[in-house]
Design a protein around this motif. Structure first.
Motif, PDB file in Angstrom:
ATOM      1  N   ASP B 155     -41.000  49.968  -2.722  1.00 36.56           N
ATOM      2  CA  ASP B 155     -40.442  48.807  -2.047  1.00 36.56           C
ATOM      3  C   ASP B 155     -38.918  48.847  -2.229  1.00 36.56           C
ATOM      4  O   ASP B 155     -38.365  48.202  -3.101  1.00 36.56           O
ATOM      5  N   ARG B 157     -36.237  47.790  -0.738  1.00 35.48           N
ATOM      6  CA  ARG B 157     -35.353  46.643  -0.668  1.00 35.48           C
ATOM      7  C   ARG B 157     -35.459  45.767  -1.917  1.00 35.48           C
ATOM      8  O   ARG B 157     -34.449  45.399  -2.522  1.00 35.48           O
ATOM      9  N   THR B 158     -36.670  45.462  -2.307  1.00 37.83           N
ATOM     10  CA  THR B 158     -36.827  44.580  -3.461  1.00 37.83           C
ATOM     11  C   THR B 158     -36.358  45.251  -4.748  1.00 37.83           C
ATOM     12  O   THR B 158     -35.712  44.617  -5.586  1.00 37.83           O
ATOM     13  N   LEU B 159     -36.665  46.548  -4.899  1.00 35.87           N
ATOM     14  CA  LEU B 159     -36.206  47.249  -6.100  1.00 35.87           C
ATOM     15  C   LEU B 159     -34.678  47.253  -6.149  1.00 35.87           C
ATOM     16  O   LEU B 159     -34.074  47.047  -7.205  1.00 35.87           O
ATOM     17  N   GLU B 161     -32.656  45.074  -4.781  1.00 41.86           N
ATOM     18  CA  GLU B 161     -32.152  43.730  -5.087  1.00 41.86           C
ATOM     19  C   GLU B 161     -32.385  43.367  -6.541  1.00 41.86           C
ATOM     20  O   GLU B 161     -31.535  42.721  -7.169  1.00 41.86           O
ATOM     21  N   ALA B 162     -33.539  43.798  -7.074  1.00 39.45           N
ATOM     22  CA  ALA B 162     -33.805  43.530  -8.485  1.00 39.45           C
ATOM     23  C   ALA B 162     -32.713  44.184  -9.336  1.00 39.45           C
ATOM     24  O   ALA B 162     -32.151  43.556 -10.242  1.00 39.45           O
ATOM     25  N   ALA B 163     -32.388  45.428  -9.008  1.00 41.86           N
ATOM     26  CA  ALA B 163     -31.360  46.137  -9.774  1.00 41.86           C
ATOM     27  C   ALA B 163     -30.004  45.456  -9.600  1.00 41.86           C
ATOM     28  O   ALA B 163     -29.250  45.288 -10.561  1.00 41.86           O
ATOM     29  N   GLN B 164     -29.707  45.050  -8.377  1.00 44.87           N
ATOM     30  CA  GLN B 164     -28.429  44.374  -8.116  1.00 44.87           C
ATOM     31  C   GLN B 164     -28.291  43.102  -8.938  1.00 44.87           C
ATOM     32  O   GLN B 164     -27.254  42.841  -9.546  1.00 44.87           O
ATOM     33  N   SER B 165     -29.368  42.310  -8.962  1.00 48.05           N
ATOM     34  CA  SER B 165     -29.276  41.041  -9.687  1.00 48.05           C
ATOM     35  C   SER B 165     -29.108  41.282 -11.178  1.00 48.05           C
ATOM     36  O   SER B 165     -28.654  40.406 -11.894  1.00 48.05           O
ATOM     37  N   LEU B 166     -29.488  42.479 -11.637  1.00 49.37           N
ATOM     38  CA  LEU B 166     -29.294  42.796 -13.056  1.00 49.37           C
ATOM     39  C   LEU B 166     -27.928  43.415 -13.307  1.00 49.37           C
ATOM     40  O   LEU B 166     -27.642  43.864 -14.414  1.00 49.37           O
ATOM     41  N   ALA B 168     -26.442  46.044 -11.410  1.00 47.08           N
ATOM     42  CA  ALA B 168     -26.259  47.462 -11.091  1.00 47.08           C
ATOM     43  C   ALA B 168     -25.391  47.659  -9.850  1.00 47.08           C
ATOM     44  O   ALA B 168     -25.541  46.949  -8.862  1.00 47.08           O
ATOM     45  N   VAL B 177     -32.529  54.138 -10.272  1.00 53.11           N
ATOM     46  CA  VAL B 177     -33.719  53.513  -9.707  1.00 53.11           C
ATOM     47  C   VAL B 177     -34.294  54.343  -8.558  1.00 53.11           C
ATOM     48  O   VAL B 177     -35.482  54.647  -8.549  1.00 53.11           O
ATOM     49  N   ALA B 259     -46.257  51.042  -8.427  1.00 52.45           N
ATOM     50  CA  ALA B 259     -46.556  49.768  -9.067  1.00 52.45           C
ATOM     51  C   ALA B 259     -45.624  48.688  -8.572  1.00 52.45           C
ATOM     52  O   ALA B 259     -45.532  47.623  -9.142  1.00 52.45           O
ATOM     53  N   ALA B 260     -44.892  48.962  -7.490  1.00 55.67           N
ATOM     54  CA  ALA B 260     -43.871  48.018  -7.052  1.00 55.67           C
ATOM     55  C   ALA B 260     -44.483  46.786  -6.403  1.00 55.67           C
ATOM     56  O   ALA B 260     -43.928  45.710  -6.463  1.00 55.67           O
ATOM     57  N   PRO B 262     -47.588  43.891  -5.279  1.00 54.01           N
ATOM     58  CA  PRO B 262     -48.643  43.130  -5.921  1.00 54.01           C
ATOM     59  C   PRO B 262     -49.971  43.861  -5.782  1.00 54.01           C
ATOM     60  O   PRO B 262     -50.158  44.621  -4.846  1.00 54.01           O
TER      61      PRO B 262
END
Ligand SMILES: Nc1ncnc2c1ncn2[C@@H]1O[C@H](COP(=O)(O)OP(=O)(O)OP(=O)(O)O)[C@@H](O)[C@H]1O
Ligand SMILES: [Mg+2]
Lengths: 354, 263
Positions: B155, B157-159, B161-166, B168, B177, B259-260, B262
């Motif tokens: 996924d 886009r979501t991965l 964004e998850a990294a960005q919000s942390l 990265a 990633v 595992a990205a 649900p």
């Protein structure tokens, strides 16, 4: 001074106003839910706050500083996604420590923080597991810990529980709330589940078609909905088309059954209006000083603590939620019954329901 | 009955694939009259031309892989993330090399780069550079497919964004990633590229570079047993690389599972 201020936030996709004139002020440690049906712009609003989506207009102020043009990776805002979005190539500990590692924190400090967070999310032994070895609920806990590791200024959650089963959902939402309170974390929680929003939040923002309908405590949203949308979206609602007989006295009639409201309302006599009424305000039988309606039972549903009757009164269907009592005689389908409710239970809706 | 037929097909398949191989091995061992020996292998491995041409091919293959990855991964990643409408165009471009014969490609290159303003053929490094470019084009369909398939499986886009919000930045996201989660895809793309470059003849021959392809052609023309030995060697190399990929894939937990999303 509010901790997070959002003013006139606006997002346009082509001709669609996904979010229009969004205003919200939050103080530190507050838990606010964005509630609304699918496509009403909750995610878009959240993504603008996170910095993933550039606003068409408006200001987002965090701790007094305008961050609306700051890139997402420098906003210091944590995010939890519906799909968990754990990094599949890293184990749980590395996932949680990712934010600290790329910040260049020393390994010992990262390890300590990861340890602390694993205890917080009650998965102390899962540090070496990989995401695919965890259940959905466990993965979402790890995602929460990962977002919290960087000690964000604001935590955003976009329907974090919708991929989980009902039982896990209820457990985990309480856990999220407990952790949020413990850390005094300013949190925005997106959901389309009103029960979730009501049970978790300090305040709820009800959205409809990109516009905020109402902001208020769960109690205020439920009991004093300002718009027809809020009233009907949150909880069950009965609506009755009535004819005003004396607005100044709060009197009207539903067909030929007279009704009285506690408060006066401004409407010309003989004009039509809509009044709203929660199902749980209805009682069986007669009572002095209350309003009465007579109708036919269409069916009844036994829900345990309550019994839900569906009544036909003239051309309108009404729901009545009666508290279950052991000695109670449940009206049969087709029976004609009288129900009552106090004048303060109903109110005039200012706009028609769509 | 069904069961028996299955076995018949399996045996037929084995015969079809392995008989030529066995025959080649058998032949490659007969360089000395009247007995089996590794004579042909010895000759090949000791041939300085083999060593120089093979080394050159490996170098060019590695350069091709590195540049292809640097070009293709960020491009396709960006298309997945921000420009999904561009993906059909990329796909079309990536398949162009299939309809462009190597001969046409090489003549085009020679015409453009033999004179000013880009007279690159005057120097060996210039020619090598052009060769790497040409091979990048030849390998593009395979590399693109691998990377695209790999990106589809996560996924993106979501991965991201998850990294960005942390916190990265783009290079960190790509390096920590995206690349690691594409490991299998990148390895298979790299392997296919390697195989193409090692065996390539036309472009090398026309550009006058004595790589492994031209060497093999020369050998086939002049010798009997050595080419067979060389084929077996190539097989061995190929299979060990495949084994290596399998091993690396197996060793990387999580990279085989997605595992990205649900579950
Ligand atoms: N990138 C985009 N381009 C065009 N339109 C978009 C884009 N993202 C969202 N929209 C539109 O904006 C509107 C709001 O979308 P959004 O995802 O914010 O809704 P939501 O409230 O989160 O809904 P849900 O509960 O289904 O997640 C929708 O009509 C959607 O189609
Ligand atoms: Mg959404």
């Amino acid at each position: 001074m509010p901790f997070l201020e959002i003013e006139h936030l606006h997002k346009q996709f082509g001709t669609l106003n996904a979010v229009a004139d969004f205003n919200l002020q939050m103080h530190k440690g507050e838990f606010v839910s964005l509630l609304g049906s699918s496509g009403c712009g909750k995610t878009t609003a959240l993504r603008m706050i996170a910095g993933f989506e550039a606003p068409t207009g408006g200001i987002i102020r965090l701790n007094g500083r305008d961050v609306s043009r700051v890139p997402a990776n420098r906003r210091h805002i944590g995010m939890v996604f519906q799909s968990y979005a754990l990094f599949p190539n890293m184990n749980v500990a590395d996932n949680i420590g990712f934010g600290l590692k790329i910040k260049g924190q020393p390994a010992a400090a990262i390890q300590a923080k990861v340890h602390e967070l694993l205890a917080l999310i009650q998965l102390p032994d899962k540090g070496r597991s990989y995401p695919y070895q965890l259940s959905g609920g466990q993965q979402q806990r790890v995602a929460l810990a990962r977002a919290l590791a960087i000690e964000p200024q604001v935590l955003l959650l976009d329907e974090p529980l919708s991929a989980l089963d009902a039982k896990t959902r209820v457990e985990l939402r309480q856990e999220i709330r407990d952790i949020q309170k413990k850390l005094n974390m300013t949190t925005i929680y997106v959901t389309h589940d009103q029960e979730e929003a009501m049970s978790l939040s300090d305040r709820v923002v009800v959205m409809n078609k990109g516009v905020i309908e109402q902001i208020g405590t769960p109690f205020a949203i439920y009991n004093y909905p300002k718009t027809a949308f809020t009233a009907s979206f949150v909880g069950q609602l009965n609506v009755l088309p009535v004819t005003v007989t004396d607005g100044a006295a709060g009197e009207c009639r539903f067909y030929d059954q007279p009704l009285k409201l506690k408060e006066a309302f401004a409407a010309a006599n003989q004009s039509t209006a809509t009044i709203a009424l929660r199902p749980e305000e209805l009682r069986l039988g007669q009572q002095d000083g209350h309003n009465h309606l007579t109708g036919i039972v269409e069916n009844n549903t036994f829900l345990g603590a309550i019994i839900r009757l569906r009544l036909r009164v003239e051309q309108t269907t009404l729901l009545a939620d009666l508290f279950n009592e052991r000695q109670m005689v449940i009206p049969r389908d087709g029976e004609t019954i009288t129900i009552n409710f106090p004048p303060h239970a109903c109110w005039i809706l200012d706009n028609q329901l769509n | 009955m069904k069961f028996k037929w299955a076995w018949v097909w399996i045996i037929l398949g084995i015969v079809y694939f392995f008989l030529p191989l066995v025959a080649t091995i058998n032949f490659s061992l007969k360089a000395e009259r009247g007995r089996y020996s590794f004579r042909a292998y010895q000759i090949v491995l000791q041939d300085p031309q083999f060593i120089s041409s093979f080394t050159l091919s490996i170098q060019i293959a590695l350069l091709t892989i590195v540049f292809s990855l640097l070009l293709i991964v960020p491009t396709v990643y960006w298309a997945h993330l921000r420009l999904p409408q561009v993906r059909p165009i990329l796909e079309f471009i990536a398949f162009l090399p299939f309809v462009l014969p190597a001969v046409v490609l090489v003549f085009g290159l020679i015409r453009i780069y033999s004179g000013p303003p880009f007279a690159l053929f005057n120097r060996a490094w210039g020619t090598n550079l052009i060769m790497v470019g040409a091979y990048m084009a030849l390998a593009l369909p395979y590399m693109y497919r691998s990377v695209d398939t790999g990106l589809r499986a996560i996924d993106v886009r979501t991965l991201t964004e998850a990294a960005q919000s942390l916190g990265a930045s783009w290079p960190v996201i790509l390096w920590r990633v995206i690349f690691p989660n594409l490991r299998t895809a990148l390895l298979s793309g790299a392997f296919l590229t390697f195989a193409i470059v090692i065996g390539e003849y036309t472009i090398a021959a026309f550009l006058g570079r004595f790589t492994f392809g031209p060497y093999l052609a020369l050998l086939v023309r002049n010798r009997a047993y050595e080419p067979a030995a060389l084929s077996i060697l190539s097989f061995a190399i190929t299979w060990s690389i495949m084994g290596l990929i399998q091993w690396l894939t197996y060793r990387a937990p999580g990279s085989t599972q997605v595992a990205a999303g649900p579950r």
